[in-house]
Structure formats: C-alpha cells, structure tokens
Design a protein around this motif. Structure first.
Motif, mmCIF file in Angstrom:
data_model
loop_
_atom_site.group_PDB
_atom_site.id
_atom_site.type_symbol
_atom_site.label_atom_id
_atom_site.label_comp_id
_atom_site.label_asym_id
_atom_site.label_seq_id
_atom_site.Cartn_x
_atom_site.Cartn_y
_atom_site.Cartn_z
ATOM 1 N N PHE A 55 -14.360 -12.285 21.979
ATOM 2 C CA PHE A 55 -14.403 -13.870 20.881
ATOM 3 C C PHE A 55 -12.788 -14.395 21.911
ATOM 4 N N LYS A 56 -12.774 -15.364 22.060
ATOM 5 C CA LYS A 56 -11.898 -15.763 22.609
ATOM 6 C C LYS A 56 -11.251 -17.297 21.395
ATOM 7 N N ALA A 57 -9.842 -16.760 20.575
ATOM 8 C CA ALA A 57 -9.898 -17.751 19.414
ATOM 9 C C ALA A 57 -9.046 -18.590 19.487
ATOM 10 N N ALA A 58 -9.619 -20.490 19.257
ATOM 11 C CA ALA A 58 -8.215 -21.285 19.355
ATOM 12 C C ALA A 58 -8.409 -21.920 18.473
ATOM 13 N N SER A 59 -8.333 -21.641 17.232
ATOM 14 C CA SER A 59 -9.169 -23.128 16.437
ATOM 15 C C SER A 59 -7.512 -23.062 15.517
ATOM 16 N N GLY A 60 -6.738 -22.229 16.014
ATOM 17 C CA GLY A 60 -5.595 -22.432 14.948
ATOM 18 C C GLY A 60 -5.593 -21.778 13.290
#
Length: 305
Positions: A163-168
């Motif tokens: 999972f690449k997490a770029a939600s902040g």
C-alpha cells in the motif's frame, strides 16, 4: 507469484522529454543506472511523477521496457493504474509481459468509486495478473480516499503486496500497518515528508520523489530508520526537510524535474498541461540543492548507505 521485497527506497522516476516533447530514452536509461548505482531498492517508472497521464499506452510500455533494459538486479515496479478498470488491466498485463517485477496502481481518479468499487477494481487486476501489486492511495489527485477497512481487505489477496500511502493521514497509515501485521503486506510512504513517521508506525520504506535528486541521503535515512537508529534517521530527515518542501511548491513533478535539470540529470521539459517551475521558486530550489551539495562535500562519507 514471485516474492518482492518492498522495504527500502523506490524512486518514482521522471520521464525525460527532448525538444520535440518525445521521450528521451537515452537520458531515461542513464538516470535509471545512476539511481541503481546510488543503492536504491527498486525503481518505479510511469507513475504520477513519470507523467503517465500524458503518455500513450505504447509509450508507457516503452518506458517500462527501457528502464528494465537499463538496470541489472534492481526490481522495476511499473505504474499501471487508471480510472478505467479495463485500461488498468491492459496496462498491467502489458507491463507484466514487458518484464516488470511488480505494479503500482493508483486508485481510480475523477469517477470516485465507492469502497466496494475500489475492492472490485483491485481484485479484478490482482486475479488476472500474477505479479506483486501495490495499491496507491493519493486522495489529493483522485478525489477519493481508500479507507483502512478497504486496504485491510485487499491485503488478504495473494497478489496485493503493498500500500503506497499518500493521504497525509498518519493515523490511517498506522492503522493499516497495525491491522496487516499478519499479512505479507508492505506499507510504503508516498509523501517524502512523512517517510520517517510512516516507518515509525510500521511502514517499510518509501516510493519517493526526492530520491530522484538525493538517492544516497534518502537511502541512508530509510536504512537508519529500518535499523532502529532514529537519531540518525531524524538528522537526515531534517537535512532533507527543505528539499521536501521545495519539491512540492507546485504540482509534482514540476519542481523535481527542475531540480533534475539543475543537477544535470535530465531536462525540465514537461508535456502540456504541466508547465515549467515558476521563476519565483527557482532561486530557492537552487539554494537548497547547493546547501545539500555543500554538506555532502564537507562530510563525504556521511551519507554512505
């Protein structure tokens, strides 16, 4: 499915263009070799940073093939997402045929599917393509967040490896890491400024923009954090902090391509509708890059990975 180690640093590569806005394959391959030599753990071409939205499908696959041909043992994870499941499946199948070691799939953008639609989208591709796949959550670009329950459900699929997490949202990122500890599932930062915090809550590394410019430092920071040396990791994080900020003063990859040109790694040309970095930001970017070079020259072995 062949296992893929998703720990470490995976630069989200830029796609260089020549004066006619055609892909500069020679520069692309030289850049891939530079990053491999710097010690990165994998390469991610044709993602958002690679301007995949302005490439034809054939160009998309040509970039993947060129990067694979350029490097030795470092794995290549091809961006193959789309807001159209059939299109994402086609790109994923073609990337697999080209020899990609894994896939990065941005969640469908603009049409904003519900969580059940996201699950169906990812499972359709994972059922059909026998490669490790990374779910990419970046609500600022897609308009829809992949919720923690959805990520955890997808983690149970044998081909969905990360999972690449770029939600902040560090709370959500930590929850996903916490709830997938029993799965072979990696949580990777998709936001350079949050790479160190993400690792601290169970992440395994980063798919990074800044690693295009400072791969050795990024590898040193992530390596230190994964080894539990948070004092050293925090020191490098603070060294890189000004760069993290400058690389996102305008839409990615506008600033990083400018930084690449300043460093002599590739042209800053963009395909429309993206444009060159505004002049008001260039001086600050140059100063940050000069400061980093000066620090490296003063302590030449400090960033050894």
């Amino acid at each position: 499915m062949t296992a893929l180690d998703l720990s470490g640093v995976f630069p989200a590569m830029c796609t260089p263009f020549d004066e006619d806005e055609e892909i500069d394959f020679e520069t692309l391959q030289t850049d891939a070799q530079r990053l491999e030599a710097a010690g990165v753990d994998g390469l991610v071409p044709v993602g958002s940073t690679g301007e995949s939205a302005t490439l034809t499908h054939d160009e998309h696959i040509q970039v993947v093939e060129a990067v694979i041909d350029a490097v030795g043992d470092v794995p290549v994870i091809a961006g193959s997402g789309s807001n159209n499941t059939r299109e994402a499946l086609e790109l994923s199948e073609r990337s697999a045929e080209a020899g990609a070691d894994g896939l990065l799939l941005i969640s469908p953008y603009y049409n904003k599917p519900e969580q059940r639609g996201l699950i169906e989208h990812y499972r359709t591709i994972a059922d059909a393509v026998d490669l490790p796949q990374i779910v990419y959550n970046v609500p600022s670009r897609t308009g829809q967040n992949i919720e923690a329950d959805t990520a955890v459900e997808l983690a149970s699929h044998e081909n969905i490896a990360g999972f690449k997490a770029a939600s902040g949202d560090l709370g959500q990122i930590g929850e996903i890491a916490e709830r997938t500890t029993d799965e072979e599932f990696a949580v990777l930062s998709g936001d350079d400024a949050l790479t160190l915090p993400t690792i601290s809550v169970g992440g395994t590394g980063t798919i990074s923009v800044s690693a295009n410019v400072e791969p050795e430092r990024t590898c040193a920071m992530v390596g230190a954090a994964l080894d539990g040396d948070y004092e050293r990791a925090r020191e490098i994080h603070h060294e890189l902090g000004p760069l993290f900020r400058e690389l996102f003063v305008e839409t990615n990859p506008i600033p990083v391509k400018e930084a690449m040109e300043i460093r002599g790694y590739g042209p800053a040309r963009m395909r429309s509708p993206l444009s060159r970095l505004s002049e008001e930001y260039r001086d600050d970017l140059e100063t940050v890059l000069e400061d980093l070079e000066r620090e490296s020259a003063a302590v030449p072995d400090a960033e050894a990975n």
